[in-house]
Design a protein around this motif. Structure first.
Motif, PDB file in Angstrom:
ATOM      1  N   ARG A 168      31.002 -32.418 -48.532  1.00  0.00           N
ATOM      2  CA  ARG A 168      31.352 -33.840 -48.420  1.00  0.00           C
ATOM      3  C   ARG A 168      30.218 -34.686 -47.846  1.00  0.00           C
ATOM      4  N   TYR A 169      29.376 -34.070 -47.033  1.00  0.00           N
ATOM      5  CA  TYR A 169      28.274 -34.811 -46.398  1.00  0.00           C
ATOM      6  C   TYR A 169      26.939 -34.124 -46.700  1.00  0.00           C
ATOM      7  N   PRO A 170      26.547 -34.120 -47.966  1.00  0.00           N
ATOM      8  CA  PRO A 170      25.306 -33.427 -48.362  1.00  0.00           C
ATOM      9  C   PRO A 170      24.058 -34.065 -47.775  1.00  0.00           C
ATOM     10  N   GLU A 171      24.169 -35.315 -47.307  1.00  0.00           N
ATOM     11  CA  GLU A 171      23.002 -35.994 -46.760  1.00  0.00           C
ATOM     12  C   GLU A 171      22.597 -35.454 -45.394  1.00  0.00           C
ATOM     13  N   GLN A 172      23.508 -34.726 -44.741  1.00  0.00           N
ATOM     14  CA  GLN A 172      23.182 -34.172 -43.433  1.00  0.00           C
ATOM     15  C   GLN A 172      22.268 -32.954 -43.591  1.00  0.00           C
ATOM     16  N   PRO A 173      21.353 -32.744 -42.655  1.00  0.00           N
ATOM     17  CA  PRO A 173      20.392 -31.640 -42.780  1.00  0.00           C
ATOM     18  C   PRO A 173      21.065 -30.275 -42.706  1.00  0.00           C
ATOM     19  N   SER A 174      20.391 -29.291 -43.252  1.00  0.00           N
ATOM     20  CA  SER A 174      20.899 -27.927 -43.190  1.00  0.00           C
ATOM     21  C   SER A 174      21.043 -27.501 -41.733  1.00  0.00           C
ATOM     22  N   GLY A 175      22.164 -26.906 -41.409  1.00  0.00           N
ATOM     23  CA  GLY A 175      22.407 -26.464 -40.035  1.00  0.00           C
ATOM     24  C   GLY A 175      23.048 -27.520 -39.158  1.00  0.00           C
ATOM     25  N   PHE A 176      23.358 -28.687 -39.717  1.00  0.00           N
ATOM     26  CA  PHE A 176      23.998 -29.757 -38.935  1.00  0.00           C
ATOM     27  C   PHE A 176      25.349 -29.277 -38.395  1.00  0.00           C
ATOM     28  N   VAL A 177      26.056 -28.485 -39.197  1.00  0.00           N
ATOM     29  CA  VAL A 177      27.326 -27.909 -38.772  1.00  0.00           C
ATOM     30  C   VAL A 177      27.233 -26.391 -38.924  1.00  0.00           C
ATOM     31  N   SER A 178      27.757 -25.655 -37.923  1.00  0.00           N
ATOM     32  CA  SER A 178      27.678 -24.193 -37.963  1.00  0.00           C
ATOM     33  C   SER A 178      28.937 -23.581 -37.367  1.00  0.00           C
ATOM     34  N   GLN A 190      24.609 -29.789 -34.692  1.00  0.00           N
ATOM     35  CA  GLN A 190      25.182 -30.958 -34.052  1.00  0.00           C
ATOM     36  C   GLN A 190      26.699 -30.820 -33.944  1.00  0.00           C
ATOM     37  N   ILE A 191      27.290 -30.094 -34.894  1.00  0.00           N
ATOM     38  CA  ILE A 191      28.724 -29.794 -34.855  1.00  0.00           C
ATOM     39  C   ILE A 191      28.891 -28.280 -34.806  1.00  0.00           C
ATOM     40  N   ALA A 192      29.586 -27.795 -33.792  1.00  0.00           N
ATOM     41  CA  ALA A 192      29.889 -26.370 -33.674  1.00  0.00           C
ATOM     42  C   ALA A 192      31.369 -26.158 -33.974  1.00  0.00           C
ATOM     43  N   VAL A 193      31.654 -25.372 -35.002  1.00  0.00           N
ATOM     44  CA  VAL A 193      33.048 -25.047 -35.346  1.00  0.00           C
ATOM     45  C   VAL A 193      33.350 -23.699 -34.697  1.00  0.00           C
ATOM     46  N   SER A 194      34.094 -23.745 -33.614  1.00  0.00           N
ATOM     47  CA  SER A 194      34.256 -22.571 -32.761  1.00  0.00           C
ATOM     48  C   SER A 194      35.592 -21.875 -32.962  1.00  0.00           C
ATOM     49  N   VAL A 195      35.548 -20.553 -32.924  1.00  0.00           N
ATOM     50  CA  VAL A 195      36.769 -19.740 -32.888  1.00  0.00           C
ATOM     51  C   VAL A 195      36.719 -18.933 -31.595  1.00  0.00           C
ATOM     52  N   ASP A 196      37.312 -19.476 -30.556  1.00  0.00           N
ATOM     53  CA  ASP A 196      37.489 -18.822 -29.252  1.00  0.00           C
ATOM     54  C   ASP A 196      36.217 -18.687 -28.416  1.00  0.00           C
ATOM     55  N   MET A 197      35.033 -18.812 -28.985  1.00  0.00           N
ATOM     56  CA  MET A 197      33.821 -18.551 -28.226  1.00  0.00           C
ATOM     57  C   MET A 197      33.382 -19.713 -27.345  1.00  0.00           C
ATOM     58  N   MET A 198      33.851 -20.924 -27.636  1.00  0.00           N
ATOM     59  CA  MET A 198      33.424 -22.074 -26.854  1.00  0.00           C
ATOM     60  C   MET A 198      34.608 -22.779 -26.191  1.00  0.00           C
ATOM     61  N   ASP A 199      35.722 -22.089 -26.110  1.00  0.00           N
ATOM     62  CA  ASP A 199      36.903 -22.695 -25.499  1.00  0.00           C
ATOM     63  C   ASP A 199      36.736 -22.855 -23.998  1.00  0.00           C
ATOM     64  N   THR A 200      36.104 -21.889 -23.360  1.00  0.00           N
ATOM     65  CA  THR A 200      35.978 -21.908 -21.899  1.00  0.00           C
ATOM     66  C   THR A 200      34.570 -21.506 -21.490  1.00  0.00           C
TER      67      THR A 200
END
Length: 792
Positions: free
Chosen positions: A314-324, A350-360
């Motif tokens: 959806r946001y191809p204009e953002q650089p590679s690695g912007f979201v991980s 810039q955006i971290a999509v976390s599964v339990d690793m960044m909750d606390t």
């Protein structure tokens, strides 16, 4: 034998007023009239409740004082993840750079090391007797002080043996201590409920030390109500049919519940709408051109992957690695976290999509946006997750433009839930499966014997044989076994398991049940064992939950019947077909249940995972409804209420309060003296203010509700029941539940004895477990306890 209270705190890290106050409060707890007192706590344990980086600062300041006055020589800092260990070591280095320190996972200790940072597994390996010769072995007296990060959860998991092993003072650090009936962090550290050794709450820290938040509710129809076929357009109905139609029958469900969203059903349009709201409304940097650091909390790894894929498309204009994605299956997850947490540079991601690793525990000062894209029902964890955005950051928006707040995008009604359920009741601490099975068998063996039926007596003996065997084969070289060797040796004799008393059961559960190692069989089989044991208990106790277990077995049998091509399953076809019939469960004996368990336990591993395979759709969702919410209060309620409650906790030794705490009768004159002190007309207000805030409940009852009842006083009240030794297992549990409730709440309404959790053992509650004479005696004791708190 020194008075640390007189120690001059001249370290730079104690420069802030709240840090000095923290040290003074902790110091007062450490020493009483020159002698070690620790508020009367035999464990030598302190609980520091603080938010943000306050935990690290206070603990570092305390360590500095203790080292300067030769109170300690070696300190152990424990955390549950390598990332938190490295982070803690780094922060301590900033404050205590002159003290030598090591990360035990990367370095070796020498004689000059003063600070040791370690995860729990690393330390467990070091204190076990099976260790490498080139590694230092840690004896019980090696450390003088142990600092426990995230104490509200760390001290309840399988690593609790570490704290029992070391003869050292313990300082627990937490932002959200738990106080539920069976998971009381305050009690473990020798503190009354809501009264840690030192507390510095979010409401005090904002805005001087931490940033506040503003929450935004992000709603779509699918996220709130699920997908309803009848509400779709004709075009979307065709997509729905193609996706969810059963190829064998041609049928499809009328709706998909909201709880399926983002667990196994991933809808592109829904995710895109949430991402659009985040990109449009999220706080931005670089003059508004770039989204600020953002954490998206995802449900699972599939969900995280789907979010990243949707964003990239959806946001191809953002650089590679912007979201991980950041989860434990990402090989370079730690390097992503380190880059994301850089305090001074806007590195990718810039955006971290976390599964339990960044909750606390993760300290990321530049975070400006949090997106709760999953349901959270733990109050403690909820505030831990919110804490990821609270850190101060001076120049995040540019020179001299600090962060003054952050945004929370709530996609799954979490704020709505906690606004309704303000106390955020957390679930019970979950014991390992092997321990649960052991304790269930122990209870079952007693209940079987109590029936007096020959068949059940034989099964009880067989069950005790299994328990005895599990203890007799324990490896004496394990330090946990060695620490409980007295009980291991005693119950390694088979005759010791005959005629177990209530005290024996308590000792076994307290010292032995956690020691057996898991059976070398598929975990699914162990879980099946546990379910069947719970069914047997429900059957003996005539609980309504028995029906639920029957339904589970019918479902398992249905699934197994589809797999007769597997030879092992085919051999049990006769039993499986019987299990599919509800009549099979109408008159089951305990022996038949046990035989069913034995025959089916190794077959359940052939079943596919119960959760559905992921389904990806692109059905048009509704427009996003955006609403701003009122911030929740993290700790406590109104200012007046907090002042009154704090006064009571800080004056527990005042005569009237002390009597209420210890269940001693209070006179009218003594109560009046307390009123004169409490309602001073100043910051604690008048009696009219009290009535306006708390109603007409007696002051004695109010004090009890805050402090609870002293545990020794509660046990003494029921001493006749506890010491007789003739209580059944379920009766013993019932009495212990009453005592636990009283230590938490101070009083108990008699009607509670006929409600959950007191009906968990028997649907009739008190009258279902005790005869009339004992039931009346229990009610009489409760009346006396309540009466001592209702004077005036």
């Amino acid at each position: 034998r020194m008075d640390i209270r007189k120690a001059k705190v001249d370290t730079q890290i104690a420069g802030r007023p709240y840090q000095i106050e923290a040290i003074q409060r902790v110091n007062e707890s450490l020493v009483t009239d020159g002698d070690v007192g620790l508020r009367g706590n035999k464990r030598h344990a302190l609980l520091v409740m603080a938010t943000g980086s306050g935990k690290t600062r206070v603990s570092a300041a305390l360590v500095d004082v203790l080292f300067k006055h030769n109170w300690v020589k070696r300190v152990l800092f424990l955390a549950d993840r390598n990332a938190l260990v490295r982070q803690a070591k780094k922060r301590f280095k900033e404050f205590l750079g002159d003290l030598s320190s090591i990360d035990l996972s990367e370095e070796k200790e020498n004689d000059t090391t003063r600070l040791v940072f370690s995860t729990y597994p690393s330390m467990m390996n070091r204190i076990d007797r099976v260790h490498n010769e080139d590694e230092r072995f840690y004896g019980v007296g090696h450390f003088d002080l142990i600092i426990v990060d995230e104490a509200h959860r760390s001290v309840y998991n399988r690593y609790q043996a570490i704290f029992e092993y070391f003869d050292a003072m313990i300082v627990g650090l937490t932002a959200t201590p738990k106080e539920s009936i069976d998971h009381n962090t305050f009690e473990l550290f020798g503190c009354s409920n809501d009264d840690p050794t030192y507390a510095f709450g979010l409401d005090e820290a904002v805005p001087t030390y931490l940033n506040p938040y503003k929450n935004i509710d992000v709603a779509t129809d699918f996220l709130r109500e699920g997908i309803k076929y009848k509400h779709l357009s004709e075009k979307e109905k065709k997509k729905y049919e193609q996706t969810f139609e059963d190829k064998a029958t041609g049928l499809f469900p009328e709706e998909i519940g909201a709880n399926a969203m983002n667990k196994w059903l991933f809808n592109k349009d829904t995710v895109n709408k949430v991402l659009d709201a985040l990109m449009d409304l999220g706080l931005k940097i670089e003059g508004g051109d770039k989204l600020g650091r953002t954490i998206i909390f995802a449900v699972n790894q599939k969900h995280a992957e789907f979010i990243v894929d949707c964003f990239v498309e959806r946001y191809p204009e953002q650089p590679s690695g912007f979201v991980s994605m950041v989860h434990n299956q990402v090989s370079h997850a730690q390097s992503l976290i380190d880059s994301f947490c850089d305090e001074f540079t806007e590195n990718l991601p810039q955006i971290a999509v976390s599964v339990d690793m960044m909750d606390t525990g993760v300290d990321a000062p530049r975070v400006l946006n949090l997106a709760f894209f999953k349901v959270v029902r733990s109050y403690a964890k909820f505030w831990q997750m919110i804490g990821r955005g609270t850190r101060l950051c001076p120049d995040v928006f540019g020179p001299n433009k600090p962060k003054d707040h952050f945004l929370i995008f709530d996609v799954c009604k979490n704020f709505e839930f906690f606004d309704i359920n303000k106390k955020g009741r957390d679930g019970s601490v979950i014991k390992p499966i092997t321990q649960q099975v052991f304790e269930a068998r122990l209870q079952l063996s007693r209940l079987l014997a109590e029936t007096g039926e020959i068949e059940n007596l034989e099964l009880s003996g067989t069950t005790l044989d299994m328990l005895h065997h599990a203890i007799s084969i324990l490896d004496r070289n394990r330090f946990q076994v060695d620490m409980n060797l007295r009980y291991v040796e005693e119950f390694s004799r088979r005759d010791r398991w005959n005629n177990l008393s209530a005290d024996d059961v308590y000792q076994i559960e307290e010292h032995l049940s956690a020691l057996p190692v898991p059976e070398s069989i598929n975990e699914v089989a162990r879980r099946f064992d546990l379910m069947m044991l719970k069914l047997q208990l429900a059957n003996l106790l005539m609980l309504s939950s028995e029906k639920n277990y029957h339904e589970n077995l019918i479902n398992i049998a249905e699934e197994l019947s589809q797999k007769y091509t597997v030879p092992q399953i085919l051999r049990s076809q006769k039993l499986i077909e019987q299990m599919k019939d509800p009549e099979f469960y109408s008159d089951l004996s305990q022996k038949k249940l046990d035989n069913t368990r034995k025959e089916i336990r190794e077959l359940v591993q052939f079943l596919e995972e119960r959760g559905k395979n992921p389904i990806y759709t692109d059905i048009a969702d509704s427009d996003v409804l955006i609403t701003s919410g009122e911030p929740l209060v993290a700790y406590g309620n109104e200012i007046y209420k907090k002042r009154v409650e704090r006064f009571i906790r800080e004056h527990k030794h005042q005569l009237t309060i002390s009597k209420l705490l210890s269940n001693e009768p209070v006179t009218t004159d003594e109560l009046q003296q307390l009123e004169d002190i409490l309602f001073d007309g100043g910051e604690r207000g008048t009696k009219d203010d009290y009535i306006k805030e708390f109603g007409t409940q007696p002051l004695g009852q109010f004090v009890r509700n805050i402090l609870g009842l002293d545990v020794e006083a509660a046990q003494q009240a029921f001493a006749d029941f506890l010491q007789v030794g003739s209580l059944r297992a379920d009766q013993m549990t019932f009495i212990k539940n009453i005592i636990t409730y009283l230590t938490k709440n101070g009083t108990i309404d008699r009607h509670m004895l006929f409600e959950s959790p007191f009906t968990d053992m028997n649907d009739q509650g008190l009258l279902g477990l005790f005869d009339d004479a004992d039931a009346n005696k229990i009610i009489s004791i409760i009346n006396e306890i309540n009466g001592n708190a209702e004077v005036g």
